[in-house]
Scaffold this motif. Structure first.
Motif, PDB file in Angstrom:
ATOM      1  N   GLY A  88      -4.501 -43.311 -16.182  1.00 36.57           N
ATOM      2  CA  GLY A  88      -3.956 -43.319 -14.855  1.00 36.57           C
ATOM      3  C   GLY A  88      -2.411 -42.378 -14.516  1.00 36.57           C
ATOM      4  N   GLY A  89      -2.207 -41.175 -14.120  1.00 35.75           N
ATOM      5  CA  GLY A  89      -0.840 -40.358 -14.047  1.00 35.75           C
ATOM      6  C   GLY A  89      -0.579 -39.742 -15.519  1.00 35.75           C
ATOM      7  N   ILE A  90      -1.330 -39.376 -16.747  1.00 34.45           N
ATOM      8  CA  ILE A  90      -1.208 -38.647 -17.297  1.00 34.45           C
ATOM      9  C   ILE A  90      -1.065 -37.402 -16.660  1.00 34.45           C
ATOM     10  CG2 ILE A  90      -3.369 -37.347 -17.549  1.00 34.45           C
ATOM     11  CD1 ILE A  90      -1.616 -38.505 -20.115  1.00 34.45           C
ATOM     12  N   ASP A  91      -1.362 -36.572 -15.346  1.00 34.31           N
ATOM     13  CA  ASP A  91      -0.070 -35.317 -15.030  1.00 34.31           C
ATOM     14  C   ASP A  91       1.026 -35.576 -15.026  1.00 34.31           C
ATOM     15  OD1 ASP A  91      -2.647 -33.907 -15.249  1.00 34.31           O
ATOM     16  OD2 ASP A  91      -3.311 -34.118 -13.311  1.00 34.31           O
ATOM     17  N   ASP A  92       1.240 -37.291 -13.802  1.00 32.60           N
ATOM     18  CA  ASP A  92       3.312 -37.425 -13.981  1.00 32.60           C
ATOM     19  C   ASP A  92       3.117 -37.776 -15.213  1.00 32.60           C
ATOM     20  OD1 ASP A  92       2.255 -36.903 -10.764  1.00 32.60           O
ATOM     21  OD2 ASP A  92       2.260 -39.242 -11.356  1.00 32.60           O
ATOM     22  N   LEU A  93       3.094 -37.737 -16.421  1.00 35.13           N
ATOM     23  CA  LEU A  93       3.378 -37.864 -17.134  1.00 35.13           C
ATOM     24  C   LEU A  93       3.833 -36.253 -17.706  1.00 35.13           C
ATOM     25  CD1 LEU A  93       4.246 -39.593 -20.383  1.00 35.13           C
ATOM     26  CD2 LEU A  93       2.183 -39.297 -21.198  1.00 35.13           C
ATOM     27  N   LYS A  94       2.616 -35.735 -18.071  1.00 35.07           N
ATOM     28  CA  LYS A  94       2.858 -34.333 -18.826  1.00 35.07           C
ATOM     29  C   LYS A  94       3.847 -33.403 -17.705  1.00 35.07           C
ATOM     30  CE  LYS A  94      -1.752 -32.715 -19.414  1.00 35.07           C
ATOM     31  NZ  LYS A  94      -2.983 -32.432 -19.404  1.00 35.07           N
ATOM     32  N   VAL A  95       3.693 -33.301 -16.632  1.00 40.60           N
ATOM     33  CA  VAL A  95       5.110 -32.528 -15.775  1.00 40.60           C
ATOM     34  C   VAL A  95       7.009 -33.744 -16.634  1.00 40.60           C
ATOM     35  CG1 VAL A  95       6.510 -33.047 -13.841  1.00 40.60           C
ATOM     36  CG2 VAL A  95       4.159 -32.331 -13.854  1.00 40.60           C
ATOM     37  N   ALA A  96       6.747 -34.840 -16.710  1.00 42.04           N
ATOM     38  CA  ALA A  96       8.158 -35.249 -16.865  1.00 42.04           C
ATOM     39  C   ALA A  96       8.164 -35.244 -18.687  1.00 42.04           C
ATOM     40  CB  ALA A  96       8.015 -36.825 -17.346  1.00 42.04           C
ATOM     41  N   LEU A 110      11.778 -31.761 -22.219  1.00 40.20           N
ATOM     42  CA  LEU A 110      11.489 -30.588 -22.633  1.00 40.20           C
ATOM     43  C   LEU A 110      13.201 -29.250 -22.535  1.00 40.20           C
ATOM     44  CD1 LEU A 110       8.334 -30.001 -24.673  1.00 40.20           C
ATOM     45  CD2 LEU A 110      10.460 -31.238 -25.904  1.00 40.20           C
ATOM     46  N   THR A 111      12.326 -29.357 -21.194  1.00 43.76           N
ATOM     47  CA  THR A 111      13.290 -28.229 -21.018  1.00 43.76           C
ATOM     48  C   THR A 111      14.889 -28.249 -20.771  1.00 43.76           C
ATOM     49  OG1 THR A 111      11.549 -28.013 -19.008  1.00 43.76           O
ATOM     50  CG2 THR A 111      13.519 -26.820 -18.122  1.00 43.76           C
ATOM     51  N   ILE A 112      14.977 -29.569 -20.157  1.00 45.47           N
ATOM     52  CA  ILE A 112      16.209 -29.993 -19.956  1.00 45.47           C
ATOM     53  C   ILE A 112      17.454 -30.469 -21.549  1.00 45.47           C
ATOM     54  CG2 ILE A 112      18.175 -32.422 -19.888  1.00 45.47           C
ATOM     55  CD1 ILE A 112      16.430 -32.919 -17.313  1.00 45.47           C
ATOM     56  N   VAL A 117       5.649 -28.307 -28.261  1.00 50.66           N
ATOM     57  CA  VAL A 117       5.072 -27.786 -27.743  1.00 50.66           C
ATOM     58  C   VAL A 117       3.711 -26.928 -27.743  1.00 50.66           C
ATOM     59  CG1 VAL A 117       4.345 -26.583 -25.786  1.00 50.66           C
ATOM     60  CG2 VAL A 117       6.031 -27.909 -25.277  1.00 50.66           C
ATOM     61  N   SER A 118       4.190 -26.229 -28.795  1.00 50.05           N
ATOM     62  CA  SER A 118       3.412 -25.701 -30.566  1.00 50.05           C
ATOM     63  C   SER A 118       3.190 -26.411 -31.252  1.00 50.05           C
ATOM     64  CB  SER A 118       3.599 -24.530 -30.539  1.00 50.05           C
ATOM     65  OG  SER A 118       4.450 -23.067 -29.462  1.00 50.05           O
ATOM     66  N   TRP A 119       3.338 -27.061 -31.625  1.00 48.84           N
ATOM     67  CA  TRP A 119       2.837 -27.725 -32.399  1.00 48.84           C
ATOM     68  C   TRP A 119       1.659 -28.716 -31.897  1.00 48.84           C
ATOM     69  CZ3 TRP A 119       4.203 -33.469 -33.744  1.00 48.84           C
ATOM     70  CH2 TRP A 119       3.199 -33.494 -34.683  1.00 48.84           C
ATOM     71  N   MET A 120       2.236 -29.330 -30.875  1.00 51.79           N
ATOM     72  CA  MET A 120       1.229 -30.405 -30.098  1.00 51.79           C
ATOM     73  C   MET A 120      -0.281 -29.386 -29.735  1.00 51.79           C
ATOM     74  SD  MET A 120       0.568 -33.686 -29.785  1.00 51.79           S
ATOM     75  CE  MET A 120       2.249 -34.047 -29.759  1.00 51.79           C
ATOM     76  N   ASN A 121       0.280 -28.005 -29.384  1.00 52.69           N
ATOM     77  CA  ASN A 121      -1.569 -27.442 -29.077  1.00 52.69           C
ATOM     78  C   ASN A 121      -1.750 -26.945 -30.366  1.00 52.69           C
ATOM     79  OD1 ASN A 121      -0.808 -27.433 -26.006  1.00 52.69           O
ATOM     80  ND2 ASN A 121       0.258 -25.685 -26.483  1.00 52.69           N
ATOM     81  N   TRP A 122      -1.532 -26.518 -31.487  1.00 60.79           N
ATOM     82  CA  TRP A 122      -1.755 -27.118 -32.970  1.00 60.79           C
ATOM     83  C   TRP A 122      -2.579 -28.158 -33.321  1.00 60.79           C
ATOM     84  CZ3 TRP A 122      -1.225 -28.720 -38.210  1.00 60.79           C
ATOM     85  CH2 TRP A 122      -2.127 -27.970 -39.014  1.00 60.79           C
TER      86      TRP A 122
END
Length: 88
Positions: free
Chosen positions: A11-19, A24-26, A75-80
């Motif tokens: 539960g709440g995985i979408d909120d975790l992805k946003v956080a 990472l942006t900051i 992010v690229s590493w995780m997608n790989w």
């Protein structure tokens, strides 16, 4: 065999992805700002003949560059890794 993580299982995985995306942006913004500031200090310290400050500023540039590379490549590493997991 198709292996893929079940992101809907928590539960709440979408909120975790946003956080994580916001963090990472900051991190990228702060790292780029630190590269700029450290490079300016490095140039000023070198031109005024202060080798101790120039060495510290050079270290700041390289540390901030490493942080930016790690945060940007995360992010690229995780997608790989996820795509490799699908192939197993």
């Amino acid at each position: 065999m198709n292996v893929f993580p079940d992101f809907g299982g928590l539960g709440g995985i979408d909120d975790l992805k946003v956080a994580i995306g916001a963090a990472l942006t900051i991190i990228l913004i702060v790292a780029v700002l630190m590269i700029i500031i450290s490079a300016i200090v490095w140039a000023i310290a070198t031109s005024t003949g202060n080798p101790a400050l120039a060495a510290k500023a050079r270290t700041g540039v390289f540390v901030a560059l490493g942080a930016a590379v790690l945060a940007g490549g995360c992010v690229s590493w995780m997608n790989w890794l996820i795509s490799v997991g699908e192939q197993l």
